[in-house]
Design a protein around this motif. Structure first.
Motif, PDB file in Angstrom:
ATOM      1  N   ASP A   1       0.719  -1.220  -0.072  1.00  0.00           N
ATOM      2  CA  ASP A   1       0.047  -0.045  -0.094  1.00  0.00           C
ATOM      3  C   ASP A   1       0.818   1.049   0.049  1.00  0.00           C
ATOM      4  OD1 ASP A   1      -2.408   0.887  -0.092  1.00  0.00           O
ATOM      5  OD2 ASP A   1      -2.961   0.368   1.981  1.00  0.00           O
ATOM      6  N   PHE A   2       1.942   1.199   0.853  1.00  0.00           N
ATOM      7  CA  PHE A   2       2.750   2.613   1.164  1.00  0.00           C
ATOM      8  C   PHE A   2       3.605   2.608  -0.042  1.00  0.00           C
ATOM      9  CE2 PHE A   2       7.028   3.716   2.663  1.00  0.00           C
ATOM     10  CZ  PHE A   2       6.453   5.208   2.990  1.00  0.00           C
TER      11      PHE A   2
ATOM     12  N   TYR B   1       1.942   4.246  -2.728  1.00  0.00           N
ATOM     13  CA  TYR B   1       1.359   5.642  -2.422  1.00  0.00           C
ATOM     14  C   TYR B   1       2.687   6.478  -2.644  1.00  0.00           C
ATOM     15  CZ  TYR B   1      -0.296   9.522   0.341  1.00  0.00           C
ATOM     16  OH  TYR B   1      -0.806  10.456   0.885  1.00  0.00           O
TER      17      TYR B   1
ATOM     18  N   ARG C   1       3.279   6.867  -6.766  1.00  0.00           N
ATOM     19  CA  ARG C   1       2.114   7.741  -7.231  1.00  0.00           C
ATOM     20  C   ARG C   1       2.145   9.177  -6.639  1.00  0.00           C
ATOM     21  NH1 ARG C   1      -3.055   4.040  -7.769  1.00  0.00           N
ATOM     22  NH2 ARG C   1      -2.352   2.830  -9.272  1.00  0.00           N
TER      23      ARG C   1
ATOM     24  N   GLY D   1       0.497   9.838  -4.240  1.00  0.00           N
ATOM     25  CA  GLY D   1      -0.749  10.011  -3.634  1.00  0.00           C
ATOM     26  C   GLY D   1      -1.530   8.788  -4.079  1.00  0.00           C
ATOM     27  N   GLU D   2      -2.961   8.925  -3.851  1.00  0.00           N
ATOM     28  CA  GLU D   2      -3.822   7.767  -3.905  1.00  0.00           C
ATOM     29  C   GLU D   2      -3.836   7.290  -5.312  1.00  0.00           C
ATOM     30  OE1 GLU D   2      -4.730   5.841  -1.242  1.00  0.00           O
ATOM     31  OE2 GLU D   2      -4.641   7.022   0.223  1.00  0.00           O
TER      32      GLU D   2
END
Lengths: 146, 264, 350
Positions: free
Chosen positions: C164-165, C168, C171, C173-174
């Motif tokens: 997930d990190f 993040y 990118r 961001g999300e």
């Protein structure tokens, strides 16, 4: 032996020619790419730095407005209802001049060059008067310089 | 701990598939399909094959309502219309197809309302395909009248239709070759639009009379297209020369090298 | 003119350098086509740098302006279309020639002692070029850019705990946004090209120190040597021009290979184009991930394969370089390549 030598020399020259030709072939498009296209002649409208036209009505009596033309910064002054447009670029070293309403003259802040209300040099280092523009007003109230 | 790991992995697998299959479904479609009832599912299936679906025109664009909220999806307050009455159909489609509606109402077809043929007679209710002269055919027209007059109209429209579709293809070709096609597309679209409007008049003389105007418009588009095609052609000629030059050069390099080796 | 040159030479001893590093630098006389691919890669890299700098003059790295500025380059700037296409085709050719280059080194066993560093820097270069391609892909902010990047940056998410990190961070961001464009732009035009440049310098330096490897199976004492300049340079030039011809063939006649339809539509985060797929050089990896039901396992397996390839000179330590004397290795390589090609084709048609 002699024939071979010339053959070899000829090939060598040909190869050098090819390499030169390749360089020319590659640099030509790059040269064109770097030269910006000349834009079609448009009206030289007095605009703010964002490119929006400045309406004639926004310049009040005794006031002045700095803006841009196609050729660079322009200063427009209204005296007794009439608009006067000058290049705002000091002819000395290219600083931007200001209008001093109390003395009816332009002052360059860099080396204290002074110009009168007609753009002529009063004192200081500037070698030439400020360039004067003719003014036309469009139906929308925008200022066209020429 | 293992479970957590598994869940995280699972989450991302599904997350990924979600992105790949990101087709935004709305509540209309969800419910209609869930009912399992043939009559309610059919419109969805047909719409999916239609030109509307292709262009992102969904249920609520025609039927109103709120596709995001189940509770008020079919509320009249949200503008939900449902199934329009037969005589209301021209108005229903005419919300978007204004010019076509106008001409249709003036036409022999439109004047026979409320019983005469309307939009869905030829275009179907949900499975509308990209319109074209093919819609004028014996099967469809002879439902109500003889095909002779219709055929005459078809004939009058045919060459314009062909020109439009060939121009459209040429513009597309220029576009895939990197040209900015927006201007040409807009011009063609506008002309095509007035042509589509024209077809709904269903009167041969009038169509023939107006075809001239449409042709002059199409001529303008064609000039633009020709100009770009000329550029493309010149590029290709230069390109061919460059490729040939490079290959011949490679050959010469090889020759010189062999010559050098012979000497030493 | 000659006098001036002589005077300069008298002081700087340039002819000494010429004799030592060019005309006096002897290389095996039986070098084949495969030995020229390094030079081809240097030429392609130079082309990418030059066209890249030119594109940078007009390109605007902003989600609102990027596509527009690219359209401006291709339609308004003289020869802008040419510069852009050469950059795009060059990137593809870069990867293709890298594949060939690595393939020849594998088959000829040139990665073996004393050339381990060559292999390691080469592998790093390969990875960096792929990252460079991936980051450059986003910059035009077309439908293809946007969705290919969205899908590609999703894969690290399969890592447990940090996935997930990672997404993040990559990118910024999300989702793929201006923040992503900003960082991709930055690494594409500065960090990675500079790193590639330095690695190429190291790569060439170590090659000059160890000398070019003899084609396997030849007797080093018997092979006639030829001077690097002009003999071998001419051979290099020949292969370079052939690849340039291929490049311009695609540039002029098949631009759709590198700029398909989705590359001509501005990005729309609300509509995914159908059949969005990664570039051809990622298709095999993509298909591999689709085949393995657990995504993390898929990525993990690929990582292991990558590490094995990276550490190959330390795993395969026999001095034997002739491929016909290494049947097991040869079998693995051929199997691997067939597997890879099949996956690519499968990924393409599925």
């Amino acid at each position: 032996m002699d024939k071979k030598m010339t053959r070899r020399k000829f090939l060598g020259k040909l190869v050098a020619g090819i390499l030169g030709g390749t360089i020319a072939l590659f640099t030509a498009p790059i040269a064109f790419y770097l030269l910006p296209k000349k834009e079609k002649k448009k009206l030289n409208i007095f605009v703010d730095p964002k490119g929006n036209p400045i309406p004639e009505s926004s310049i009040k009596e005794g006031d002045y407005e700095l803006g841009l033309s196609d050729e660079g910064p322009v200063i427009i002054v209204r005296r007794e209802g009439v608009l006067y447009a000058f290049s705002a670029v000091c002819t000395h070293l290219g600083c931007i001049v200001k209008w001093i309403p109390s003395r009816n003259e332009f002052l360059c802040p860099c080396h204290a060059g002074r110009f009168d209300a007609n753009g002529a040099v009063i004192s200081g280092p500037p070698p030439a008067p400020l360039k004067r523009y003719k003014i036309e007003i469009t139906s929308e109230g925008f200022i066209i310089l020429s | 701990m293992k479970k957590v790991k598994f869940l995280i992995i699972l989450f991302f697998i599904f997350g990924f598939y979600d992105i790949l299959n990101a087709k935004k479904e709305n509540v209309c479609i969800e419910c209609h399909l869930e009912t399992g009832e043939e009559s309610l599912m059919k419109p969805v299936e047909e719409w999916r094959k239609s030109v509307h679906s292709e262009n992102g025109i969904s249920c609520h664009h025609c039927h109103g309502g709120d596709p995001n909220d189940e509770d008020i999806a079919m509320a009249p307050e949200a503008g939900f219309i449902g199934v329009p009455e037969y005589e209301e159909i021209p108005e229903f489609c005419g919300k978007c197809h204004i010019g076509v509606k106008e001409n249709y109402l003036k036409s022999a077809h439109g004047k026979t309302l409320p019983d005469g043929p309307n939009c869905v007679t030829c275009h179907t209710a949900h499975n509308q395909k990209k319109a074209g002269v093919y819609l004028i055919n014996k099967e469809l027209c002879s439902q109500c009248h003889s095909y002779e007059r219709a055929e005459k109209i078809k004939f009058a429209l045919l060459s314009t239709e062909k020109t439009i579709s060939s121009l459209s293809k040429r513009i597309d070709n220029l576009w895939t070759n990197g040209f900015d096609a927006e201007q040409m597309r807009k011009m063609l679209f506008a002309t095509k639009n007035s042509f589509r409007r024209l077809t709904h008049i269903v009167e041969v003389d009038y169509i023939l009379q107006r075809t001239g105007d449409i042709y002059s418009e199409l001529g303008k588009v064609e000039n633009e297209v020709k100009e770009k095609e000329e550029i493309l052609k010149n590029r290709n000629i230069v390109g061919a020369f460059i490729v040939i030059f490079l290959l011949i050069s490679a050959l010469l390099f090889d020759k010189l090298r062999k010559e050098l080796i012979k000497k030493t | 003119m000659n006098k001036i040159l002589k005077a300069i030479d008298e002081r700087l001893k340039l002819s000494e350098l010429y004799e030592k590093y060019l005309s006096g630098y002897m290389v095996p006389g039986n070098l084949n086509f495969w030995y020229c691919l390094g030079s081809v890669l240097i030429v392609i890299f130079s082309i990418q740098i030059i066209t890249g700098i030119l594109l940078l003059m007009y390109y605007i790295p902003s989600v609102d302006k990027a596509f527009e500025s690219v359209m401006y380059i291709t339609n308004k700037v003289p020869f802008g279309w040419l510069i852009r296409r050469v950059h795009a085709v060059g990137a593809n050719l870069f990867v293709l020639v890298l594949f060939f280059h690595m393939f020849s080194v594998l088959i000829m066993g040139s990665y073996k002692k004393p050339r381990e560093i060559h292999w390691i820097t080469g592998c790093l270069l390969f990875a960096l070029v792929l990252v460079e391609c991936l980051s450059g892909y986003l910059l035009p902010w077309s439908q293809l850019s946007y969705w290919a990047t969205t899908v590609a940056t999703n894969f690290p998410g399969a890592f447990p705990f940090i996935g997930d990190f990672l997404v993040y961070v990559i990118r910024g961001g999300e989702k793929v946004t201006q923040l992503t464009l900003g960082r991709f732009f930055s690494i594409h035009v500065s960090l990675i090209p500079f790193t590639i440049f330095i690695l190429i310098a190291i790569h060439i330096f170590v090659i000059r120190r160890t000398g070019i490897s003899f084609p396997p199976g030849t007797d080093e004492t018997k092979v006639k040597k030829i001077p690097f300049f002009p003999h071998f340079v001419l051979e290099d030039l020949k292969v370079i021009y052939i690849f340039l011809a291929i490049m311009f063939l695609i540039v002029f006649f098949y631009p759709q290979f590198v700029l398909p339809r989705d590359a001509l539509i501005p990005a729309d985060p609300l509509s995914t184009p159908e059949h969005i797929k990664p570039e051809w050089y990622f298709l095999a990896n993509y298909q591999f991930l689709k085949l393995i039901p657990n995504e993390f396992l898929g990525i993990f397996l690929q990582l292991i394969i990558a590490v094995i390839i990276f550490l190959l000179p330390f795993i395969d330590r026999t001095p034997e370089r002739r491929i016909w004397k290494r049947p097991v290795f040869f079998g693995i390589v051929i199997f691997g390549i067939i597997f890879y090609v099949l996956l690519t084709i499968w990924g393409y048609i599925s």
